[in-house]
Enzyme design. Structure first.
Site, mmCIF file in Angstrom:
data_model
loop_
_atom_site.group_PDB
_atom_site.id
_atom_site.type_symbol
_atom_site.label_atom_id
_atom_site.label_comp_id
_atom_site.label_asym_id
_atom_site.label_seq_id
_atom_site.Cartn_x
_atom_site.Cartn_y
_atom_site.Cartn_z
ATOM 1 N N VAL A 157 -27.689 16.552 -12.629
ATOM 2 C CA VAL A 157 -27.280 16.253 -11.259
ATOM 3 C C VAL A 157 -27.385 14.737 -11.040
ATOM 4 C CG1 VAL A 157 -28.153 16.469 -8.903
ATOM 5 C CG2 VAL A 157 -27.830 18.506 -10.287
ATOM 6 N N GLY A 164 -12.530 9.349 2.226
ATOM 7 C CA GLY A 164 -13.796 8.959 1.612
ATOM 8 C C GLY A 164 -14.917 8.890 2.619
ATOM 9 N N CYS A 165 -15.549 7.727 2.646
ATOM 10 C CA CYS A 165 -16.751 7.493 3.465
ATOM 11 C C CYS A 165 -16.639 8.041 4.890
ATOM 12 C CB CYS A 165 -17.028 6.004 3.602
ATOM 13 S SG CYS A 165 -16.419 4.945 2.296
ATOM 14 N N LYS A 177 -16.028 11.884 5.340
ATOM 15 C CA LYS A 177 -17.232 12.481 4.740
ATOM 16 C C LYS A 177 -18.432 12.389 5.674
ATOM 17 C CE LYS A 177 -20.156 10.103 2.850
ATOM 18 N NZ LYS A 177 -20.194 9.632 1.495
ATOM 19 N N ARG A 222 -13.479 9.885 -10.823
ATOM 20 C CA ARG A 222 -12.222 9.318 -10.345
ATOM 21 C C ARG A 222 -11.544 8.497 -11.425
ATOM 22 N NH1 ARG A 222 -11.569 9.668 -4.969
ATOM 23 N NH2 ARG A 222 -10.543 7.659 -4.733
ATOM 24 N N CYS A 231 -11.650 4.951 1.560
ATOM 25 C CA CYS A 231 -12.818 5.036 2.441
ATOM 26 C C CYS A 231 -12.446 5.581 3.817
ATOM 27 C CB CYS A 231 -13.436 3.645 2.558
ATOM 28 S SG CYS A 231 -14.749 3.534 3.745
ATOM 29 N N ASP A 280 0.854 -1.195 0.000
ATOM 30 C CA ASP A 280 0.000 0.000 0.000
ATOM 31 C C ASP A 280 0.878 1.228 0.000
ATOM 32 O OD1 ASP A 280 -2.786 1.079 0.071
ATOM 33 O OD2 ASP A 280 -2.027 2.073 1.873
ATOM 34 N N GLU A 288 -22.356 15.947 -1.888
ATOM 35 C CA GLU A 288 -22.116 15.749 -0.450
ATOM 36 C C GLU A 288 -21.178 16.830 0.097
ATOM 37 O OE1 GLU A 288 -22.658 10.892 -0.063
ATOM 38 O OE2 GLU A 288 -20.645 11.709 -0.240
ATOM 39 N N HIS A 312 -44.112 2.835 14.158
ATOM 40 C CA HIS A 312 -44.599 4.208 14.276
ATOM 41 C C HIS A 312 -44.009 4.874 15.504
ATOM 42 C CE1 HIS A 312 -47.289 7.392 13.165
ATOM 43 N NE2 HIS A 312 -47.748 7.474 14.406
ATOM 44 N N VAL A 369 -18.999 -3.097 -1.355
ATOM 45 C CA VAL A 369 -18.893 -3.906 -2.570
ATOM 46 C C VAL A 369 -17.471 -4.449 -2.688
ATOM 47 C CG1 VAL A 369 -18.944 -3.820 -5.098
ATOM 48 C CG2 VAL A 369 -20.751 -2.695 -3.774
ATOM 49 N N GLU A 387 -41.428 3.801 7.930
ATOM 50 C CA GLU A 387 -42.747 3.171 7.801
ATOM 51 C C GLU A 387 -43.513 3.690 6.586
ATOM 52 O OE1 GLU A 387 -45.927 4.114 10.635
ATOM 53 O OE2 GLU A 387 -44.900 5.963 11.191
ATOM 54 N N LEU A 436 -6.236 3.723 -10.811
ATOM 55 C CA LEU A 436 -4.771 3.834 -10.682
ATOM 56 C C LEU A 436 -4.020 2.700 -11.388
ATOM 57 C CD1 LEU A 436 -4.219 5.135 -7.029
ATOM 58 C CD2 LEU A 436 -3.849 6.337 -9.179
ATOM 59 N N TYR A 493 -22.292 12.290 -6.713
ATOM 60 C CA TYR A 493 -22.637 12.272 -5.291
ATOM 61 C C TYR A 493 -21.555 12.922 -4.426
ATOM 62 C CZ TYR A 493 -19.771 8.250 -3.705
ATOM 63 O OH TYR A 493 -18.740 7.411 -3.352
ATOM 64 N N VAL A 542 0.559 5.664 -0.788
ATOM 65 C CA VAL A 542 -0.259 6.809 -1.151
ATOM 66 C C VAL A 542 0.627 7.864 -1.807
ATOM 67 C CG1 VAL A 542 -1.787 8.633 -0.315
ATOM 68 C CG2 VAL A 542 -1.829 6.376 0.771
#
Ligand code: FAD
Ligand code: NA7
Length: 487
Positions: free
Chosen positions: A220, A57-58, A61, A285, A53, A36, A200, A463, A336, A468, A288, A196, A38
């Site tokens: 959009v 990322g996730c 964010k 994106r 992520c 790994d 965001e 409820h 995923v 619902e 790579l 997205y 960067v």
């Protein structure tokens, strides 16, 4: 027996997909190494182990989205009786926020590293490339090379944000790689791109108190149900996010005062100028793959996307596989990548035959008012099944907790797309409202079980919740009945 290779498996890329595959493979007895590395962003931002992520990322964010939601909640709280001395003086401190977010990210980096050590996955902090189909070379930050051989290789390199080819973009622009650790408060920000990630970012910046503009080239949220997409954008606009439609940036210039002068072109080709403190590109994106020297191993990429087309995660080379964002035409989502990585490792080292199912994966856009969905959108349903075979059920609804603070409810909406005939199988479920991710997750399990519209109607709601509303929906678009609440 003795392997002629250093490792049973080498993984290139220690992000969501690569780490999941590596950890599963060692559990199954394989000897595994993960490369790994960067490469710093053009602005010099870099980060630790764990991939997009966790670092850019996730996770950061969602934390910034939460910070924005809290700001909203503080103002609502006064309507519920909370005494706040000067509600108007409430402001977010960017340095405190980014420090807290980065501390969390670093703690996740650390936990990830310890976990790899405990599981005996060898972590090599180097930029990997292929020498041949069984040999991977890594170059570390000092330029030192390390060569390893492996029986099997998984490519899990993900992608990085793209920049437009316009003057000033690389020098002065930032991307999602930089925003979560930006040293200064972003100030007045132009977000280029209406996918997205763009929405965001503009959403949380506006929620944190910064002036935010989204520059939309065409539509959009391409790829999402367009009625839902437009409701999301409309709600953002009402909350103060500016939208410039049918427009593209042409050049960025740094003024003497340090602010950025943006030249942009409208749909008639007319050029305009505006000044911003920050310009954030969220225009998609880039996989790579170019630096991997894939030719040395014989791995083919799809010419336009530079991604890898790999049925069942198998590339065109026998011993080389790929998972995650690097895959052509697969959803770019962390769960995923993780699921595919795990299942692949089980097939490679655990005698499993279970394949990844990429159909009906749920997702959520963490816009200020969130949008969650699973299955296909209305346009796609009509196109694939024919207008006469599709029924669309929908309703606007009013979340109970929105009344007292008089929050805008006009974009709280649910939609169920189903087959008209036969068992009325549900093709897609769409939800705009609070906690959309939490709402849609359970329904995605129902979709996995091929839920039909009668079964949804037979489900008793909880409820008072917003989820619902899915069990109450009965108005069809074809009836022409008013879907707005009658009470
Ligand atoms: P990555 O996580 O990108 O990992 C790849 C790793 O490989 C990186 O660490 C990279 O530096 C490294 N690498 C690359 N090349 C080499 C090389 N040659 N040698 C060694 N290492 C290399 N998904 C969600 O599910 N939910 C969300 O809410 C969400 N929000 C997002 C928000 C943003 C702003 C972004 C950018 C993405 C978001 N995603 C979200 C998408 C998610 O981050 C990705 O789908 C996921 O990280 C993909 O995992 P991966 O393993 O394919 O690649
Ligand atoms: P997306 O979803 O690919 O969206 C990119 C957005 O940027 C989209 O609105 C594009 O408009 C727009 N875009 C693309 N190129 C340009 C240029 N050159 N100038 C202006 N605007 C542009 O990317 P995200 O970053 O939001 O998400 C990354 C991935 O995660 C995405 O691929 C998803 O599958 C998951 P367009 O609609 O093309 O006109």
């Amino acid at each position: 027996g003795e392997s002629k290779y250093n490792y049973d498996l080498v993984v290139i890329g220690g992000g969501s997909g690569g780490l999941a595959a590596a950890k599963e493979a060692v559990e199954l007895g394989a000897k595994v190494a993960v490369f790994d590395y960067v490469t710093p962003s053009p602005q010099g931002t870099k980060w630790g182990l764990g991939g997009t992520c966790v670092n850019v990322g996730c996770i950061p964010k969602k934390l910034m989205h939460q910070a924005a939601l809290l700001g909203e909640a503080i103002h609502e709280a006064t309507a519920f009786g909370w005494k706040i001395d000067e509600p108007k003086a409430i402001a977010n401190d960017w340095a405190t926020l980014t420090t807290a977010v980065q501390n969390h990210v670093k703690s996740v980096n650390w936990v990830t590293r310890v976990e790899l050590r405990n599981k005996k996955v060898e972590y090599i902090n180097a930029n990997g490339y292929f020498k041949d189909s069984h040999t991977v070379v890594g170059i570390d930050k000092n330029g030192k090379e390390k060569e390893v051989t492996a029986d099997k290789v998984i490519i899990a390199v993900g992608g990085r944000p793209r920049y437009p080819d316009i003057p000033g973009a690389l020098e002065y622009g930032i991307t999602s790689d930089d925003i979560f650790s930006l040293k200064r408060a972003p100030g007045k920000t132009l977000v280029v791109g209406a996918g997205y990630i763009g929405l965001e970012c503009a959403g949380f910046l506006n929620g944190l108190g910064y002036d935010a503009t989204v520059m939309v080239r065409s539509i959009v949220l391409r790829g999402f149900d367009q009625q839902m997409a437009n409701l999301v954008a409309e709600e953002m606009e009402q909350r103060g996010v500016h939208f410039v439609h049918q427009a593209k940036p042409k050049a960025l210039e740094k003024q003497e005062d340090g602010r950025l002068l943006v030249h942009w072109v409208d749909k008639n080709g007319e050029v305009h100028q505006d000044v911003y403190d920050t310009v954030l590109f969220a225009i998609g994106r880039q996989a790579l793959t170019p630096q991997l020297k894939l030719d040395n191993a014989g791995v083919k990429v799809v010419p336009d996307s530079l991604k890898i087309d790999a049925t069942n995660e198998q590339t065109n080379v026998d011993n080389i596989y790929a998972v995650g964002d690097v895959l052509h035409k697969r959803p770019e989502l962390t769960p995923v990548a993780i699921h595919a990585g795990k299942l692949l490792a089980r097939r490679l080292f655990g005698n499993s035959v279970e394949k990844m199912d990429y159909i009906n994966v749920a997702t959520t856009v963490f816009s200020p008012l969130e949008y969650g969905c699973v299955g296909i959108g209305e346009e796609q349903a009509l196109a694939s099944h024919g207008e006469e075979n599709v029924e669309v059920y929908h309703a606007f609804y009013k979340p109970t907790e929105f009344f007292i603070p008089e929050k805008n409810m006009s974009h709280c909406y649910v939609k169920v797309v189903a087959l008209k005939g036969g068992d009325q199988r549900i093709l897609g479920m769409h939800f705009i409202g609070p906690h959309a991710g939490e709402v849609i997750q359970g329904f995605s399990a129902a979709m996995k079980c091929n839920i039909t519209f009668p079964q949804l109607k037979a489900t008793v709601g909880i409820h008072p919740t917003s989820a619902e509303e899915f069990t109450r929906v009965f108005i069809t678009k074809s009836s022409g009945m008013d879907p707005t609440p009658q009470s």
